[in-house]
Motif scaffolding. Structure first.
Motif, PDB file in Angstrom:
ATOM      1  N   LEU A   1      11.081   2.813  14.000  1.00 48.10           N
ATOM      2  CA  LEU A   1      10.389   3.752  13.122  1.00 48.10           C
ATOM      3  C   LEU A   1       9.170   3.088  12.484  1.00 48.10           C
ATOM      4  O   LEU A   1       8.075   3.615  12.539  1.00 48.10           O
ATOM      5  CB  LEU A   1      11.360   4.265  12.056  1.00 48.10           C
ATOM      6  N   ILE A   2       9.384   1.901  11.916  1.00 47.74           N
ATOM      7  CA  ILE A   2       8.277   1.209  11.264  1.00 47.74           C
ATOM      8  C   ILE A   2       7.247   0.771  12.302  1.00 47.74           C
ATOM      9  O   ILE A   2       6.043   0.833  12.052  1.00 47.74           O
ATOM     10  CB  ILE A   2       8.792   0.021  10.428  1.00 47.74           C
ATOM     11  N   GLY A   3       7.699   0.350  13.485  1.00 47.61           N
ATOM     12  CA  GLY A   3       6.775  -0.037  14.536  1.00 47.61           C
ATOM     13  C   GLY A   3       5.883   1.111  14.974  1.00 47.61           C
ATOM     14  O   GLY A   3       4.674   0.944  15.152  1.00 47.61           O
ATOM     15  N   LEU A   4       6.461   2.292  15.125  1.00 43.51           N
ATOM     16  CA  LEU A   4       5.678   3.474  15.500  1.00 43.51           C
ATOM     17  C   LEU A   4       4.691   3.827  14.394  1.00 43.51           C
ATOM     18  O   LEU A   4       3.537   4.179  14.654  1.00 43.51           O
ATOM     19  CB  LEU A   4       6.605   4.656  15.798  1.00 43.51           C
ATOM     20  N   TYR A   5       5.149   3.710  13.152  1.00 44.92           N
ATOM     21  CA  TYR A   5       4.290   3.961  11.994  1.00 44.92           C
ATOM     22  C   TYR A   5       3.084   3.018  12.019  1.00 44.92           C
ATOM     23  O   TYR A   5       1.947   3.435  11.793  1.00 44.92           O
ATOM     24  CB  TYR A   5       5.124   3.783  10.729  1.00 44.92           C
ATOM     25  N   ASP A   6       3.313   1.737  12.347  1.00 44.63           N
ATOM     26  CA  ASP A   6       2.224   0.764  12.423  1.00 44.63           C
ATOM     27  C   ASP A   6       1.266   1.076  13.563  1.00 44.63           C
ATOM     28  O   ASP A   6       0.060   0.898  13.432  1.00 44.63           O
ATOM     29  CB  ASP A   6       2.781  -0.652  12.571  1.00 44.63           C
ATOM     30  N   VAL A   7       1.786   1.537  14.686  1.00 44.16           N
ATOM     31  CA  VAL A   7       0.931   1.905  15.826  1.00 44.16           C
ATOM     32  C   VAL A   7       0.025   3.073  15.446  1.00 44.16           C
ATOM     33  O   VAL A   7      -1.172   3.065  15.744  1.00 44.16           O
ATOM     34  CB  VAL A   7       1.787   2.250  17.064  1.00 44.16           C
ATOM     35  N   TYR A  23      -4.738   4.959   2.679  1.00 45.19           N
ATOM     36  CA  TYR A  23      -4.134   5.943   1.774  1.00 45.19           C
ATOM     37  C   TYR A  23      -2.707   6.292   2.208  1.00 45.19           C
ATOM     38  O   TYR A  23      -1.839   6.515   1.367  1.00 45.19           O
ATOM     39  CB  TYR A  23      -4.994   7.198   1.680  1.00 45.19           C
ATOM     40  N   TYR A  24      -2.466   6.318   3.508  1.00 42.92           N
ATOM     41  CA  TYR A  24      -1.104   6.571   3.993  1.00 42.92           C
ATOM     42  C   TYR A  24      -0.170   5.415   3.616  1.00 42.92           C
ATOM     43  O   TYR A  24       0.972   5.632   3.219  1.00 42.92           O
ATOM     44  CB  TYR A  24      -1.084   6.792   5.501  1.00 42.92           C
ATOM     45  N   ILE A  25      -0.657   4.186   3.738  1.00 47.65           N
ATOM     46  CA  ILE A  25       0.147   3.030   3.343  1.00 47.65           C
ATOM     47  C   ILE A  25       0.449   3.089   1.851  1.00 47.65           C
ATOM     48  O   ILE A  25       1.587   2.877   1.416  1.00 47.65           O
ATOM     49  CB  ILE A  25      -0.578   1.712   3.681  1.00 47.65           C
ATOM     50  N   LEU A  26      -0.568   3.372   1.073  1.00 51.38           N
ATOM     51  CA  LEU A  26      -0.400   3.459  -0.380  1.00 51.38           C
ATOM     52  C   LEU A  26       0.582   4.570  -0.749  1.00 51.38           C
ATOM     53  O   LEU A  26       1.491   4.375  -1.566  1.00 51.38           O
ATOM     54  CB  LEU A  26      -1.753   3.693  -1.054  1.00 51.38           C
ATOM     55  N   ALA A  27       0.418   5.730  -0.124  1.00 53.54           N
ATOM     56  CA  ALA A  27       1.327   6.854  -0.404  1.00 53.54           C
ATOM     57  C   ALA A  27       2.758   6.508  -0.019  1.00 53.54           C
ATOM     58  O   ALA A  27       3.702   6.834  -0.753  1.00 53.54           O
ATOM     59  CB  ALA A  27       0.861   8.107   0.356  1.00 53.54           C
ATOM     60  N   SER A  28       2.933   5.828   1.098  1.00 52.77           N
ATOM     61  CA  SER A  28       4.269   5.429   1.524  1.00 52.77           C
ATOM     62  C   SER A  28       4.903   4.472   0.518  1.00 52.77           C
ATOM     63  O   SER A  28       6.080   4.608   0.166  1.00 52.77           O
ATOM     64  CB  SER A  28       4.198   4.771   2.904  1.00 52.77           C
ATOM     65  N   SER A  29       4.133   3.512   0.040  1.00 46.12           N
ATOM     66  CA  SER A  29       4.655   2.549  -0.938  1.00 46.12           C
ATOM     67  C   SER A  29       5.010   3.238  -2.251  1.00 46.12           C
ATOM     68  O   SER A  29       6.060   2.960  -2.842  1.00 46.12           O
ATOM     69  CB  SER A  29       3.634   1.442  -1.187  1.00 46.12           C
ATOM     70  N   LEU A  30       4.129   4.128  -2.713  1.00 46.40           N
ATOM     71  CA  LEU A  30       4.410   4.843  -3.964  1.00 46.40           C
ATOM     72  C   LEU A  30       5.626   5.761  -3.814  1.00 46.40           C
ATOM     73  O   LEU A  30       6.478   5.824  -4.716  1.00 46.40           O
ATOM     74  CB  LEU A  30       3.180   5.636  -4.400  1.00 46.40           C
ATOM     75  N   LEU A  31       5.713   6.458  -2.691  1.00 47.71           N
ATOM     76  CA  LEU A  31       6.873   7.311  -2.441  1.00 47.71           C
ATOM     77  C   LEU A  31       8.141   6.469  -2.389  1.00 47.71           C
ATOM     78  O   LEU A  31       9.182   6.873  -2.927  1.00 47.71           O
ATOM     79  CB  LEU A  31       6.689   8.084  -1.129  1.00 47.71           C
ATOM     80  N   GLN A  58       9.058   5.908   4.934  1.00 43.76           N
ATOM     81  CA  GLN A  58       8.361   5.591   6.181  1.00 43.76           C
ATOM     82  C   GLN A  58       8.369   6.789   7.135  1.00 43.76           C
ATOM     83  O   GLN A  58       7.369   7.093   7.773  1.00 43.76           O
ATOM     84  CB  GLN A  58       9.023   4.387   6.863  1.00 43.76           C
ATOM     85  N   ALA A  59       9.510   7.469   7.232  1.00 44.59           N
ATOM     86  CA  ALA A  59       9.628   8.617   8.146  1.00 44.59           C
ATOM     87  C   ALA A  59       8.707   9.757   7.718  1.00 44.59           C
ATOM     88  O   ALA A  59       8.025  10.367   8.557  1.00 44.59           O
ATOM     89  CB  ALA A  59      11.075   9.098   8.205  1.00 44.59           C
ATOM     90  N   ILE A  60       8.664  10.037   6.431  1.00 44.99           N
ATOM     91  CA  ILE A  60       7.815  11.128   5.934  1.00 44.99           C
ATOM     92  C   ILE A  60       6.345  10.833   6.213  1.00 44.99           C
ATOM     93  O   ILE A  60       5.613  11.679   6.741  1.00 44.99           O
ATOM     94  CB  ILE A  60       8.066  11.364   4.431  1.00 44.99           C
ATOM     95  N   LEU A  61       5.913   9.600   5.885  1.00 50.78           N
ATOM     96  CA  LEU A  61       4.509   9.260   6.121  1.00 50.78           C
ATOM     97  C   LEU A  61       4.196   9.105   7.600  1.00 50.78           C
ATOM     98  O   LEU A  61       3.074   9.354   8.028  1.00 50.78           O
ATOM     99  CB  LEU A  61       4.124   8.010   5.341  1.00 50.78           C
ATOM    100  N   LEU A  62       5.185   8.734   8.406  1.00 49.29           N
ATOM    101  CA  LEU A  62       4.977   8.695   9.850  1.00 49.29           C
ATOM    102  C   LEU A  62       4.657  10.095  10.364  1.00 49.29           C
ATOM    103  O   LEU A  62       3.709  10.283  11.126  1.00 49.29           O
ATOM    104  CB  LEU A  62       6.203   8.141  10.574  1.00 49.29           C
ATOM    105  N   MET A  63       5.421  11.075   9.935  1.00 52.41           N
ATOM    106  CA  MET A  63       5.191  12.448  10.394  1.00 52.41           C
ATOM    107  C   MET A  63       3.815  12.951   9.948  1.00 52.41           C
ATOM    108  O   MET A  63       3.095  13.580  10.721  1.00 52.41           O
ATOM    109  CB  MET A  63       6.297  13.382   9.878  1.00 52.41           C
ATOM    110  N   GLN A 141      -0.607  -4.462   0.700  1.00 51.25           N
ATOM    111  CA  GLN A 141      -1.151  -3.457   1.611  1.00 51.25           C
ATOM    112  C   GLN A 141      -2.669  -3.515   1.672  1.00 51.25           C
ATOM    113  O   GLN A 141      -3.257  -3.211   2.712  1.00 51.25           O
ATOM    114  CB  GLN A 141      -0.688  -2.050   1.217  1.00 51.25           C
ATOM    115  N   CYS A 142      -3.306  -3.901   0.573  1.00 55.02           N
ATOM    116  CA  CYS A 142      -4.764  -4.066   0.612  1.00 55.02           C
ATOM    117  C   CYS A 142      -5.144  -5.109   1.656  1.00 55.02           C
ATOM    118  O   CYS A 142      -6.049  -4.894   2.450  1.00 55.02           O
ATOM    119  CB  CYS A 142      -5.286  -4.489  -0.756  1.00 55.02           C
ATOM    120  N   LEU A 143      -4.420  -6.218   1.650  1.00 52.91           N
ATOM    121  CA  LEU A 143      -4.701  -7.289   2.603  1.00 52.91           C
ATOM    122  C   LEU A 143      -4.368  -6.860   4.030  1.00 52.91           C
ATOM    123  O   LEU A 143      -5.121  -7.139   4.959  1.00 52.91           O
ATOM    124  CB  LEU A 143      -3.924  -8.545   2.228  1.00 52.91           C
TER     125      LEU A 143
END
Length: 188
Positions: A1-7, A23-31, A58-63, A141-143
């Motif tokens: 799941l995380i690998g697909l999200y990274d791709v 912004y997706y990374i940030l939203a995922s971390s905040l969620l 991760q699943a929500i932001l992946l979708m 995530q910034c880095l």
């Protein structure tokens, strides 16, 4: 799941959507943080709640990011971007991907050992560790976003054999990474 999200995130960056990817990374971390609080504090799920929160965020932001990517891909001329792969390309990609995958396995194993070390101290300490890890992940995530973007631009310079810009941009990126690390170190 995380690998697909990274791709999906890396693909968005390669399509000049680095801000969207960030912004997706940030939203995922905040969620993830919000779900950690919900599952750990209010639903008393402990470490299992933290794990569920991570996978769910991760699943929500992946979708969401996959939907965005698919809409973006529909706007491209499919013949121009037709995928073709040869054996040399696969060997080259595997020569980079396999060591990276083994390195990530090692990092993940160390996180598991660290978590196993912390777990005997009780649910509150373990949950606190997980929550603090999420806060630190926002800073990282910034880095990560910067590094992925730098890699893509470096690949573009290499592909176009523009070595002068590659060298200049590499020096700028190294400086920016050190500044970012100093900032994260000071804040946290």
């Amino acid at each position: 799941l995380i690998g697909l999200y990274d791709v999906v995130r890396a693909t968005l960056i390669s399509l000049d959507e680095s801000k969207t990817s960030f912004y997706y990374i940030l939203a995922s971390s905040l969620l993830n943080i919000v779900l950690d609080i919900l599952f750990i504090r209010y639903l008393s799920m402990g470490v299992a709640g933290a794990a569920i929160a991570t996978v769910l965020s991760q699943a929500i932001l992946l979708m969401i990011s996959l939907t965005h990517l698919l809409k973006k891909m529909k706007t491209y001329d499919n013949e121009k971007y037709k995928l073709s792969v040869c054996k040399e390309d696969i060997r080259y990609l595997l020569s980079i991907a396999l060591p990276t995958a083994f390195q990530q396995c090692g990092v993940t194993a160390m996180y598991l050992f660290l978590q196993a070390f912390i777990n005997p101290f009780g649910n509150q300490i373990a949950s606190g560790y997980v929550a603090m890890s999420r806060v630190m992940s926002i800073a990282r995530q910034c880095l990560v976003a910067f590094s992925m973007t730098a890699s893509i631009y470096s690949a573009r310079y290499l592909a176009s054999k523009d070595y002068d810009n590659l060298k200049d941009s590499y020096e700028d990126k190294v400086k920016a990474v050190f500044y970012n690390e100093d900032y994260v170190g000071l804040v946290f």
